[in-house]
Scaffold this active site. Structure first.
Site, PDB file in Angstrom:
ATOM      1  N   HIS A   1      -3.998  -6.361  -0.893  1.00 30.42           N
ATOM      2  CA  HIS A   1      -4.451  -6.753  -2.067  1.00 30.42           C
ATOM      3  C   HIS A   1      -3.667  -7.586  -2.712  1.00 30.42           C
ATOM      4  O   HIS A   1      -2.516  -7.419  -2.873  1.00 30.42           O
ATOM      5  CB  HIS A   1      -4.960  -5.382  -2.910  1.00 30.42           C
TER       6      HIS A   1
ATOM      7  N   ASP B   1      -1.174  -5.612  -4.670  1.00 35.31           N
ATOM      8  CA  ASP B   1      -0.375  -4.917  -3.964  1.00 35.31           C
ATOM      9  C   ASP B   1       1.079  -5.939  -3.819  1.00 35.31           C
ATOM     10  O   ASP B   1       2.172  -5.168  -3.756  1.00 35.31           O
ATOM     11  CB  ASP B   1      -0.496  -4.647  -2.380  1.00 35.31           C
TER      12      ASP B   1
ATOM     13  N   GLU C   1     -16.532  -4.011   4.033  1.00 39.22           N
ATOM     14  CA  GLU C   1     -16.131  -2.794   4.468  1.00 39.22           C
ATOM     15  C   GLU C   1     -17.105  -1.737   3.702  1.00 39.22           C
ATOM     16  O   GLU C   1     -16.953  -1.300   2.810  1.00 39.22           O
ATOM     17  CB  GLU C   1     -14.488  -2.694   4.100  1.00 39.22           C
TER      18      GLU C   1
ATOM     19  N   HIS D   1     -14.791   6.384   6.261  1.00 42.29           N
ATOM     20  CA  HIS D   1     -15.656   5.917   5.675  1.00 42.29           C
ATOM     21  C   HIS D   1     -17.090   6.474   6.590  1.00 42.29           C
ATOM     22  O   HIS D   1     -18.048   6.875   5.728  1.00 42.29           O
ATOM     23  CB  HIS D   1     -15.837   4.447   5.107  1.00 42.29           C
TER      24      HIS D   1
ATOM     25  N   ASP E   1     -10.612  -0.278  10.101  1.00 37.71           N
ATOM     26  CA  ASP E   1      -9.527   0.312   9.275  1.00 37.71           C
ATOM     27  C   ASP E   1      -9.107   1.750   9.946  1.00 37.71           C
ATOM     28  O   ASP E   1     -10.236   2.720   9.792  1.00 37.71           O
ATOM     29  CB  ASP E   1      -9.832   0.495   7.878  1.00 37.71           C
TER      30      ASP E   1
ATOM     31  N   ASP F   1     -12.235  11.103   0.881  1.00 39.90           N
ATOM     32  CA  ASP F   1     -11.326   9.784   1.804  1.00 39.90           C
ATOM     33  C   ASP F   1      -9.935  10.328   1.945  1.00 39.90           C
ATOM     34  O   ASP F   1      -9.040   9.887   1.159  1.00 39.90           O
ATOM     35  CB  ASP F   1     -11.678   8.734   1.169  1.00 39.90           C
TER      36      ASP F   1
END
Ligand code: XLS
Ligand code: NI
Ligand code: NI
Length: 444
Positions: A108, A111, A239, A278, A303, A314
């Site tokens: 990201h 990040d 996603e 997810h 992922d 999660d």
């Protein structure tokens, strides 16, 4: 594979390049099954998987949770200067990625470097850190699998980003996405991801869902057009995730996202980045999500992680379950791998009380070995067992006689009616689920 990339200071001291030693090895810092150059079903393992390291979980996340502060005091997170801090973190990232022998990472925008007090400063900082990244990537084999913008952590996005009811915030999200696309392109990123954690609602009472979905689609069209105008040729991925942090997220699951992409004419540029945890949050298996995506030629990327059977959220644990992974790899092989430029990104974190730096190695070695072993098992099931034959036999009746005519769209409902009268009650045929299930155990 490139050599080790160690900065001014070595962070993971005493750990060298992780190598494949085979399943007899007792070395915890070696691969037992992941052998990057080993061929399976016509491709090497590294070509199949295209493993990626998630920058956020591995180098940013400090183990904080709603009940306590961080537990991980990373040595690369010590400088009070945000730019030095970001460079130290990047040194640690490249050292780790080169030692574990993975070719890709995902990030990201925030990040890479803290966004600072305003947009102007964030843009300056992004320039500096992406220049630094380019320098580190030069002469190495390390690449960017995908980049993305974090449009969920900053309080400004509490009511959503591209689905925010306030246009000013939508514009801000647009600026952030433009910058994240620029950074992705600059680093040669192969794909770009949208995960909409705040693109959803907490209550329908204060939400105009139709307007928000229209706005989200418009935003994605703009992002796509911008990236293409800048020469970006990779895939865009959405996603799916049903909830968390929003009560209801618009990108609920594969089927929902595909419907959205079709409705808003985005199928050509967008595919799915599916995440195991997810899928389970949406009450699906990952295999289900993969098959739904594959049917639409949209199995873009993955992922990798796992949830916890006893609690709902999660948890982003590293994958270890061979049975679950084998079912996934059977679909993966059957589909011929990713239907786009994706790979397998470890969107997984070590536990809050896993506080040794070497734990990051154990986690990734375990995850990569679990995938490798499952790929081998799935390949054996498909080649050596009667699996494919058994599955095909269930549909045999569509290949002959009237069934064949039905498949060729040559029959009407009236024909079915007449046929049913002629044939009478169908003979009972077992689904044989247990027989199928046993094959997986047998080949493990
Ligand atoms: C969160 C998501 C996130 C995306 C990238 O649950 O998995 O990490 O992968 O924004
Ligand atoms: Ni997630
Ligand atoms: Ni994810």
């Amino acid at each position: 594979m490139s050599g080790l990339i160690i900065g001014d200071r070595e962070y993971f001291k005493g750990i060298g390049k992780i190598s494949f030693e085979g399943n007899q090895s007792k070395n915890p810092l070696a691969f037992k099954y992941y052998n990057p150059t080993q061929e399976v079903a016509g491709k090497t393992m590294s070509e199949h998987f295209r493993f990626a390291i998630a920058y956020w979980h591995s180098f940013c996340n400090d183990g904080g949770d709603p009940f306590g502060v961080g537990t991980k005091f990373y040595p690369w997170n010590k400088s009070s200067d945000p730019i030095q801090n970001a460079k130290d973190k990047m040194d640690a990232a490249f050292e780790f990625i080169s030692k574990i022998g993975v070719e890709y990472f995902c990030f990201h925008d925030v990040d890479l470097i803290d966004e600072g007090p305003n947009l102007v400063e964030f843009e300056k900082r992004l320039e500096i850190i992406t220049d630094y990244a380019l320098q580190k990537m030069k002469g190495s084999d390390i690449k960017v699998l995908w980049g993305t913008a974090n449009l969920f952590s900053n309080p400004r996005y509490m009511n959503g980003a591209s689905t925010n009811p306030d246009f000013h915030t939508v514009a801000y999200a647009g600026a952030q996405v433009k910058n994240a696309i620029d950074a992705t392109i600059k680093l040669g990123g192969e794909n770009y991801v949208f995960w909409g954690g705040r693109e959803g609602y907490m209550s329908l009472l204060n939400t105009d869902m139709k307007k928000e979905l229209d706005n989200m689609a418009r935003f994605l069209h703009m992002a796509r057009d911008y990236a293409r105008s800048q020469g970006f040729r990779g895939d865009f991925f959405i996603e799916p995730k049903p909830m968390e942090p929003s009560k209801h997220q618009y990108d609920f699951d594969s089927a929902t996202v595909l419907n959205f992409l079709r409705e808003y004419d985005l199928m050509e540029d967008f595919k799915l980045n599916l995440e195991v945890n997810h899928a389970t949050l949406a009450n699906h298996t990952m295999a289900h999500e993969m098959q739904v995506a594959a049917n639409a030629n949209a199995l873009g990327s993955m992922d990798a992680n796992r949830g916890d059977y006893q609690n709902g959220w999660d948890t982003d644990q590293f994958p270890v379950d061979l049975y679950e992974l084998t079912e996934m790899m059977m679909i993966f092989l059957d589909t011929g791998g990713f239907q786009g430029g994706g790979g397998i990104n470890f969107d997984a974190k070590t536990r809050r009380n896993s506080t040794d730096l070497e734990d990051l190695f154990y986690a990734h070695i375990g995850g990569m070995d679990a995938f490798a072993r499952s790929l081998l098992i799935a390949n054996n099931i498909m080649n050596e067992s009667d699996y494919l034959k058994l599955k095909e036999e269930r549909y045999q009746s569509f290949k002959i006689g009237k069934g064949e005519e039905y498949s060729a769209a040559k029959l009407s409902l009236q024909n079915l009616h007449d046929l049913a009268h002629k044939l009478g009650e169908p003979e009972q045929k077992s689904g044989k689920q247990e027989l199928f299930e046993n094959l997986i155990n047998q080949y493990i």
